[in-house]
Design a protein around this motif. Structure first.
Motif, PDB file in Angstrom:
ATOM      1  N   LEU A  82      38.261  50.851  54.338  1.00  0.00           N
ATOM      2  CA  LEU A  82      36.986  51.285  53.662  1.00  0.00           C
ATOM      3  C   LEU A  82      36.809  50.725  52.019  1.00  0.00           C
ATOM      4  O   LEU A  82      35.712  50.712  51.684  1.00  0.00           O
ATOM      5  CB  LEU A  82      37.294  52.936  53.696  1.00  0.00           C
ATOM      6  CG  LEU A  82      37.242  53.677  54.937  1.00  0.00           C
ATOM      7  CD1 LEU A  82      36.991  55.300  54.773  1.00  0.00           C
ATOM      8  CD2 LEU A  82      36.150  53.105  55.853  1.00  0.00           C
ATOM      9  N   PRO A  83      37.969  50.573  51.412  1.00  0.00           N
ATOM     10  CA  PRO A  83      37.832  49.988  50.367  1.00  0.00           C
ATOM     11  C   PRO A  83      36.993  48.740  50.006  1.00  0.00           C
ATOM     12  O   PRO A  83      36.083  48.406  49.204  1.00  0.00           O
ATOM     13  CB  PRO A  83      39.151  49.936  49.709  1.00  0.00           C
ATOM     14  CG  PRO A  83      39.884  50.980  50.415  1.00  0.00           C
ATOM     15  CD  PRO A  83      39.603  50.890  51.661  1.00  0.00           C
ATOM     16  N   VAL A  84      37.105  47.894  51.078  1.00  0.00           N
ATOM     17  CA  VAL A  84      36.443  46.687  51.150  1.00  0.00           C
ATOM     18  C   VAL A  84      34.961  46.697  51.805  1.00  0.00           C
ATOM     19  O   VAL A  84      34.053  46.060  51.315  1.00  0.00           O
ATOM     20  CB  VAL A  84      37.209  45.479  51.875  1.00  0.00           C
ATOM     21  CG1 VAL A  84      38.274  44.848  50.995  1.00  0.00           C
ATOM     22  CG2 VAL A  84      37.555  45.811  53.213  1.00  0.00           C
ATOM     23  N   ASP A 134      34.819  37.818  54.481  1.00  0.00           N
ATOM     24  CA  ASP A 134      35.701  36.839  55.057  1.00  0.00           C
ATOM     25  C   ASP A 134      37.139  37.006  54.732  1.00  0.00           C
ATOM     26  O   ASP A 134      37.929  36.289  55.086  1.00  0.00           O
ATOM     27  CB  ASP A 134      35.209  35.302  54.419  1.00  0.00           C
ATOM     28  CG  ASP A 134      35.481  35.137  53.138  1.00  0.00           C
ATOM     29  OD1 ASP A 134      35.886  36.234  52.184  1.00  0.00           O
ATOM     30  OD2 ASP A 134      35.341  33.932  52.458  1.00  0.00           O
ATOM     31  N   THR A 135      37.477  38.169  54.191  1.00  0.00           N
ATOM     32  CA  THR A 135      38.637  38.615  53.939  1.00  0.00           C
ATOM     33  C   THR A 135      39.443  38.843  55.302  1.00  0.00           C
ATOM     34  O   THR A 135      38.636  39.223  56.307  1.00  0.00           O
ATOM     35  CB  THR A 135      38.788  39.778  53.106  1.00  0.00           C
ATOM     36  OG1 THR A 135      40.174  40.094  52.770  1.00  0.00           O
ATOM     37  CG2 THR A 135      38.276  40.935  53.877  1.00  0.00           C
ATOM     38  N   ARG A 150      36.907  46.941  46.596  1.00  0.00           N
ATOM     39  CA  ARG A 150      37.669  45.627  46.740  1.00  0.00           C
ATOM     40  C   ARG A 150      37.093  44.369  47.401  1.00  0.00           C
ATOM     41  O   ARG A 150      36.597  44.680  48.242  1.00  0.00           O
ATOM     42  CB  ARG A 150      39.122  45.907  47.237  1.00  0.00           C
ATOM     43  CG  ARG A 150      39.800  47.078  46.603  1.00  0.00           C
ATOM     44  CD  ARG A 150      41.143  47.288  47.220  1.00  0.00           C
ATOM     45  NE  ARG A 150      41.959  45.900  47.680  1.00  0.00           N
ATOM     46  CZ  ARG A 150      43.043  45.952  48.548  1.00  0.00           C
ATOM     47  NH1 ARG A 150      43.496  47.144  49.057  1.00  0.00           N
ATOM     48  NH2 ARG A 150      43.589  45.137  48.619  1.00  0.00           N
ATOM     49  N   LYS A 151      37.442  43.245  46.950  1.00  0.00           N
ATOM     50  CA  LYS A 151      36.831  42.051  47.611  1.00  0.00           C
ATOM     51  C   LYS A 151      37.993  41.583  48.471  1.00  0.00           C
ATOM     52  O   LYS A 151      37.662  40.865  49.471  1.00  0.00           O
ATOM     53  CB  LYS A 151      36.570  41.116  46.564  1.00  0.00           C
ATOM     54  CG  LYS A 151      35.461  41.423  45.472  1.00  0.00           C
ATOM     55  CD  LYS A 151      34.930  40.246  44.803  1.00  0.00           C
ATOM     56  CE  LYS A 151      33.924  40.403  43.853  1.00  0.00           C
ATOM     57  NZ  LYS A 151      33.439  39.406  42.795  1.00  0.00           N
ATOM     58  N   VAL A 152      39.207  41.771  48.149  1.00  0.00           N
ATOM     59  CA  VAL A 152      39.997  41.246  49.204  1.00  0.00           C
ATOM     60  C   VAL A 152      40.795  42.179  49.999  1.00  0.00           C
ATOM     61  O   VAL A 152      41.533  43.499  49.336  1.00  0.00           O
ATOM     62  CB  VAL A 152      41.304  40.217  48.512  1.00  0.00           C
ATOM     63  CG1 VAL A 152      42.194  39.772  49.391  1.00  0.00           C
ATOM     64  CG2 VAL A 152      40.484  39.218  47.824  1.00  0.00           C
ATOM     65  N   HIS A 153      41.007  42.093  51.338  1.00  0.00           N
ATOM     66  CA  HIS A 153      41.706  42.986  52.135  1.00  0.00           C
ATOM     67  C   HIS A 153      43.192  42.624  52.447  1.00  0.00           C
ATOM     68  O   HIS A 153      44.178  43.206  52.173  1.00  0.00           O
ATOM     69  CB  HIS A 153      41.180  43.606  53.329  1.00  0.00           C
ATOM     70  CG  HIS A 153      41.843  44.520  54.112  1.00  0.00           C
ATOM     71  ND1 HIS A 153      42.151  45.758  53.892  1.00  0.00           N
ATOM     72  CD2 HIS A 153      42.367  44.247  55.536  1.00  0.00           C
ATOM     73  CE1 HIS A 153      42.680  46.594  54.584  1.00  0.00           C
ATOM     74  NE2 HIS A 153      43.171  45.617  55.565  1.00  0.00           N
ATOM     75  N   ARG A 154      43.089  41.533  53.163  1.00  0.00           N
ATOM     76  CA  ARG A 154      44.456  40.696  53.484  1.00  0.00           C
ATOM     77  C   ARG A 154      44.193  39.332  52.927  1.00  0.00           C
ATOM     78  O   ARG A 154      43.045  38.735  53.080  1.00  0.00           O
ATOM     79  CB  ARG A 154      44.783  40.727  54.973  1.00  0.00           C
ATOM     80  CG  ARG A 154      45.347  42.172  55.461  1.00  0.00           C
ATOM     81  CD  ARG A 154      45.650  42.200  56.795  1.00  0.00           C
ATOM     82  NE  ARG A 154      46.036  43.622  57.337  1.00  0.00           N
ATOM     83  CZ  ARG A 154      47.202  43.952  57.191  1.00  0.00           C
ATOM     84  NH1 ARG A 154      48.114  43.191  56.582  1.00  0.00           N
ATOM     85  NH2 ARG A 154      47.452  45.247  57.669  1.00  0.00           N
TER      86      ARG A 154
END
Length: 526
Positions: A362-364, A332-333, A369-373
């Motif tokens: 790619l990291p999310v 949902d990020t 990572r959990k948050v992209h933006r």
């Protein structure tokens, strides 16, 4: 697997496909079994957004990884800043074969974008986005066009055989090119850009009969008043004739649109099936998305133009990683269409240019990572009536849009335009929108001038200002200095007094004779 573990990239893109018109995004009415199946092997982005709900700017943003304010493509008539570096060119220089099938629509040639091979596709044998061309076929057809500027087919049935539609024939060519991939030594970026479900909303049988308009649920804001909305929205709603539509039109448009969506789903299904048969599916990166969405009666609009409501700015996005890593994950990020270029480059092991404003997903996708933006951004600009673009920012709770200098709309109209000096422009000037999306998901209650929400508005406005300042040097988007003058846009002439600018640009075009200038066809490319 390709050499050095550099994956093949299959980039599948639709036009005007809204996020909530797919089964895997929660739609229980429309039939999209093949995309639903692909979603089970993919990472699903539930909050992906286009950086502009208009074809050319959205595609230019995807191709450059940069916002319209930076790459210069703010509306459909503007061309890219010359030193922009499109994704295919970056991949080709790094050893990829780059192929394109379908719609490019960024006012650069495929060669200039970096494609080794390309095929634009086929015109439909019976229809264009403006309607059915042959008068005898037209007499027997069932369809409706909006009665206003840019009159497009908003619902109807195409007489074309389903295997002969532009999307069907293009998909077959795309699949045939896939047959030669196994023998290639280089990895491939294989781009399929389908026109559907863009207007004309005229699915062919059996898709035209799949959805009963009388049984389709309409959103609660269908046909809602625009009294508390910015004048840009009210203007487009009026001049495009949307004020003449009714509930029957909304229902028929939705049924026709859903028919096109299912038609597209079947084409994508053929691609995925053949990828699996050829042994190309498992180890490849597959991206499925759209340039922007479409309205189906919300606030009285069909299609797009003049606003940034959720149905037009929120897009579907699937990222199937090599090895189907984290398949079925739902994130949902926020993600933006500018993030696709760095994502592909990251997967291909290609350095991401410093000026790219997008970030690799790619990291999310990998769970690193959990948050992209934390926010999503978009913009809207029509060079014929605006001097400054409208800007949007939204987080998980609120959404803010600002529409600066709306007085320019009236100032730019022809002296004899039917809205010039009319009571239409005497309405209160609404300079923006603020919505509590948690409690008002249909964006019905505009809180922009509500003192109780002044704090939320100020916070988002501050973040929006900071975001714009952080973009660095902006393109010179005023006037028509960067307009693509090989095609004149009728709405440039109809909606504002820009003939002097257009005429001057034409005179400067040394590649045309005076006779050719006089005979130049004025057309619209959406």
């Amino acid at each position: 697997m390709t050499s050095n573990a550099r994956p093949h990239v299959f980039f599948l893109m639709c036009d005007e496909l809204r996020a909530d018109s797919l089964g895997f995004m929660g739609n229980s009415v429309v039939q999209t079994p093949h995309l639903d199946e692909l979603s089970r092997d993919s990472v699903i982005f539930e909050n992906a957004y286009t950086n502009c709900p208009m074809c050319v700017p959205a595609r230019a943003s995807m191709m450059t990884g940069r916002n319209p304010l930076s790459n210069g493509v703010l509306d459909n008539a503007m061309r890219m800043v010359e030193d922009e570096k499109p994704l295919p060119d970056l991949l080709r220089k790094s050893g990829y074969t780059t192929t394109m099938f379908g719609k490019l629509h960024v006012h650069r040639t495929p060669e200039e974008c970096g494609f080794d091979e390309f095929k634009f596709g086929y015109p439909d044998p019976n229809t264009s986005f403006l309607g059915i061309q042959d008068p005898e076929v037209r007499k027997k057809a069932t369809f409706k066009k909006n009665e206003g500027d840019i009159p497009l087919v908003i619902h109807g049935e195409s007489p074309t055989h389903p295997d002969q539609t532009s999307c069907s024939r293009l998909t077959e060519d795309y699949i045939q090119r896939m047959e030669r991939i196994a023998a290639d030594e280089k990895p491939i970026f294989h781009y399929l850009s389908l026109m559907d479900p863009h207007t004309p909303y005229m699915p062919t049988k059996p898709y035209s009969e799949m959805y009963n308009p009388d049984e389709l649920p309409l959103p609660q804001n269908a046909g809602r008043t625009l009294a508390d909305k910015p004048i840009t929205q009210r203007y487009f709603h009026k001049v495009r004739g949307f004020d003449k539509l009714n509930e029957e039109d909304y229902r028929k448009s939705l049924a026709s649109y859903y028919g096109l969506v299912t038609h597209v789903d079947d084409r994508i299904g053929k691609v995925i099936a053949r990828l699996k048969e050829l042994g190309l599916y498992e180890d490849s990166l597959i991206i499925f998305t759209s340039d922007h969405g479409s309205m189906m009666g919300e606030h009285g609009f069909i299609e797009k133009w003049g606003h940034m409501y959720e149905p037009v700015v929120r897009i579907p996005l699937l990222v199937k990683l090599p090895g189907n890593l984290n398949s079925g994950s739902r994130l949902d990020t926020f993600a933006e269409i500018i993030d696709l270029l760095p994502t592909v480059l990251d997967a291909a092991g290609v350095d991401i240019p410093e000026e790219v404003q997008g970030m690799s997903l790619l990291p999310v996708c990998r769970g690193e990572r959990k948050v992209h933006r934390t926010e999503a951004h978009s913009q809207y600009f029509c060079g014929s009536i605006h001097v400054e673009p409208a800007l949007m920012i939204r987080n998980h709770d609120f959404k803010l849009t600002v529409y600066p200098e709306q007085e320019s709309i009236h100032e730019k109209l022809y002296g004899d335009h039917y809205l010039k000096y009319s009571a239409f422009f005497d309405q209160p000037l609404v300079e923006g929108e603020l919505y509590d999306l948690h409690n008002d998901p249909y964006e019905e209650r505009n809180l922009f001038d509500d003192p109780a929400y002044a704090q939320q508005q100020a916070q988002l406005l501050s973040k929006l200002t900071e975001w714009k300042a952080g973009l660095g040097p902006l393109a010179d988007y005023r006037g028509l200095k960067q307009a693509n003058m090989k095609t004149l846009y009728k709405f440039i002439l109809d909606q504002a007094n820009n003939w002097t600018k257009v005429s001057d640009a034409l005179k400067a075009d040394q590649g045309l004779t005076q006779c050719a200038r006089q005979k130049r066809e004025i057309s619209v490319e959406l």
